[in-house]
Design an enzyme around this catalytic site. Structure first.
Site, short mmCIF file in Angstrom:
data_model
loop_
_atom_site.label_atom_id
_atom_site.label_comp_id
_atom_site.label_asym_id
_atom_site.label_seq_id
_atom_site.Cartn_x
_atom_site.Cartn_y
_atom_site.Cartn_z
CG LEU A 36 55.57 -55.99 -18.34
CD1 LEU A 36 56.86 -55.20 -18.52
CD2 LEU A 36 54.98 -55.68 -16.95
CG ASN A 37 51.58 -61.21 -18.03
OD1 ASN A 37 51.77 -61.15 -19.23
ND2 ASN A 37 51.30 -62.35 -17.45
CG ASP A 38 53.45 -63.41 -14.79
OD1 ASP A 38 52.56 -62.58 -14.69
OD2 ASP A 38 53.25 -64.65 -14.82
CD GLN A 54 54.67 -64.71 -19.57
OE1 GLN A 54 53.55 -65.13 -19.87
NE2 GLN A 54 55.78 -65.31 -19.98
CG ASP A 157 53.04 -70.09 -13.97
OD1 ASP A 157 53.16 -69.97 -15.20
OD2 ASP A 157 52.12 -69.60 -13.31
CD GLU A 220 47.95 -67.44 -12.47
OE1 GLU A 220 47.86 -67.69 -13.67
OE2 GLU A 220 47.67 -66.32 -12.00
#
Ligand code: FRU
Length: 497
Positions: A36-38, A54, A157, A220
């Site tokens: 998992l990210n953003d 994400q 982004d 970002e």
């Protein structure tokens, strides 16, 4: 084919491995396993909060990113919904990277970065009214290339909003040799975009790359918002995550004024004193008008350890953002988090002295401390500490006038030599009476601290099962302390989804 919810997409073996990991948080949102990210696409629809993220279901590594999707009525208990976006042949075949959700009249629309090869381009997908099924626009990518004639470091982004009769969007980028930037675009329909120009350009030669407020060579996850309305409005806030050559540095924000096609900054601030441990945040305005913020708590252990653990990446607790009188912002856990307080462990006043006092223990804790420091006074809070002190994470506060230095010392946080033990520090406000309101949320390896509305987020990985103690010490200091054991939130699936 109907997409599967995250838990059904990860292998049972990976999910079982993740569930066994003692470092896995119990009341923060995590993916069922994998990576998992953003946070992405934050929205509230018919009372329900939607959190997209994400996600790589195949392994706890950043690869072929999907959009995971979860929904909640209370911001803390989340139900898995089917995966919203899956990479497919075309402009997003190597990943559906970060983006946002807007309503094009009645049509929920995601604007995201499709990754193909080593570049990302803006793509669009439209959703069913319940936000569950998503259809990618055949004409993707909707912008074919970064602005002509500009040498960019990266281009991805999105921050999208309606302004009068048009849509506007920001795309995170950087101009080589100058600094990070947010490119401004305009569109009548979210598909045909005209480049307007850079909203603001940073200066990457200003300050050292190691400095906690270096603005990087690329921005970002740009996110622009204004807190409050009309006369009560605070400054405009432009959030970005400073990136350089593959390194995720930290989230920062400019306060200032957005007017016409430009953002005029008045000051640069650190968004979280934990730096990369609260990365790529995204905000939303909810139906009650609150500005909510989520961020990605990156890992502080080696990639190999995350692979072994079966999962990587934690979503922050929801934060409420408010304007401070000095033009900066304040953050605090959304009040909904209080609902997880399962048992009051402690409620007392403590006079601090050199000898540390054991006040409570646990690895799922919510601690509220009103700390009163004399000028020059200091206090230390040891967390996740063994009785012999072999493992302990130390939070320190030292007051000088109306500010205090908050620092995090992780040099003894873990006996595992492979985990990150770098220190963190920064300035936090002190009330006129010398008081600092501290809130400390400990959830296994996830740590979120708020001091006078300034957050410091980090990860800690003690190895010993008895690394649970909380101790207070200090000089010229006293504290009113309350602490609760926090309930886990489990994981719920939508039946038949
Ligand atoms: C930030 C980020 C974004 C990108 C996404 C990819 O962490 O690198 O710039 O869209 O993650 O997963």
């Amino acid at each position: 084919m109907t997409a599967l919810p995250a838990l059904e997409l990860v292998s049972a073996e990976l999910a079982a491995r993740a569930a066994r990991d003692p470092h896995r948080p119990a009341f923060h949102f995590t993916a069922p396993a994998g990576w998992l990210n953003d946070p992405n696409g934050l929205t509230q629809r018919d009372g329900e909060y939607h959190l997209f993220y994400q996600f790589n279901p195949d392994a706890p590594v950043h690869h072929r990113i999907h959009w995971g999707h979860a929904v909640s009525t209370d911001l803390v208990h989340w139900r898995d919904l089917p995966i919203a976006l899956t990479p497919s042949a075309g402009p997003d075949e190597d990943g559906c990277w970060s983006g946002v959700l807007v309503y094009d009249g009645e049509v929920p629309t995601i604007v995201y970065s499709g990754r193909h090869g080593d570049r990302e381009l803006p793509c669009v997908a439209t959703g069913s009214a319940d936000l569950v099924e998503w259809t990618k626009e055949p004409a993707n990518p909707v912008i074919a290339a970064p602005p002509a004639g500009v040498d960019v470091t990266a281009f991805r982004d999105h921050c999208v909003w309606r302004e009068g009769d048009v849509w506007r969007q920001l795309i995170g980028s950087g101009i080589r040799g100058q600094g990070g930037t947010a490119f401004l675009y305009e569109s009548p329909d979210l598909r045909a975009w005209t480049y307007v120009g850079p909203l603001l350009v940073g200066d990457s030669s200003d300050g050292e790359p190691g400095a906690p407020d270096w603005t990087g060579t690329m921005w970002e996850c740009v996110d622009m918002f204004r807190i409050g309305d009309g006369d009560a409005a605070g400054p405009d806030i432009l959030v970005f995550s400073a990136w350089d050559d593959g390194v995720t540095h930290h989230p920062l924000y400019w306060s200032g004024r957005y007017e016409g096609d430009r953002f005029t900054p008045s000051a640069l601030h650190r968004l979280d004193l934990g730096g990369r441990y609260f990365y790529a945040p995204q905000s939303m305005r909810d139906e009650s008008g609150r500005r909510l913020l989520f961020g990605w708590l990156q890992e502080g252990r080696p990639d190999s350890a995350a692979v072994e653990a079966g999962w990587s990446g934690v979503m922050s607790l929801p934060r409420v953002v408010t304007a401070a009188p000095d033009g900066s912002i304040r953050q605090s856990p959304a009040p909904e988090v209080d609902a997880l307080r399962a048992e009051l462990l402690l409620d007392k006043a403590v006079v601090l002295d050199e000898e540390p006092e054991h006040i409570t223990a646990g690895n799922q804790l919510d601690i509220e401390l009103r700390l009163v420091l004399a000028d020059g006074g200091a206090a230390t809070i040891a967390l996740r500490a063994t009785d012999d002190g072999a493992e302990q994470t130390l939070l320190r506060l030292r007051r000088t006038g109306r500010t205090a230095e908050l620092s995090l010392d992780r040099s003894r946080a873990s006996l595992d030599p492979a985990v990150d033990t770098d220190a963190r520090a920064g300035s936090v406000p002190v009330g006129a009476d010398g008081a600092i309101d501290l809130r400390i949320l400990i959830d296994h390896s996830a740590l979120e601290v708020f001091a006078g509305g300034v957050p410091l987020t980090a990860r800690v990985y003690p190895t010993r099962r008895d690394a649970l103690g909380v101790w207070l010490s200090g000089d010229a200091a006293r504290a009113d302390v309350r602490a609760w054991a926090m309930a886990g939130v489990g994981r719920q699936q939508v039946p038949g989804a």
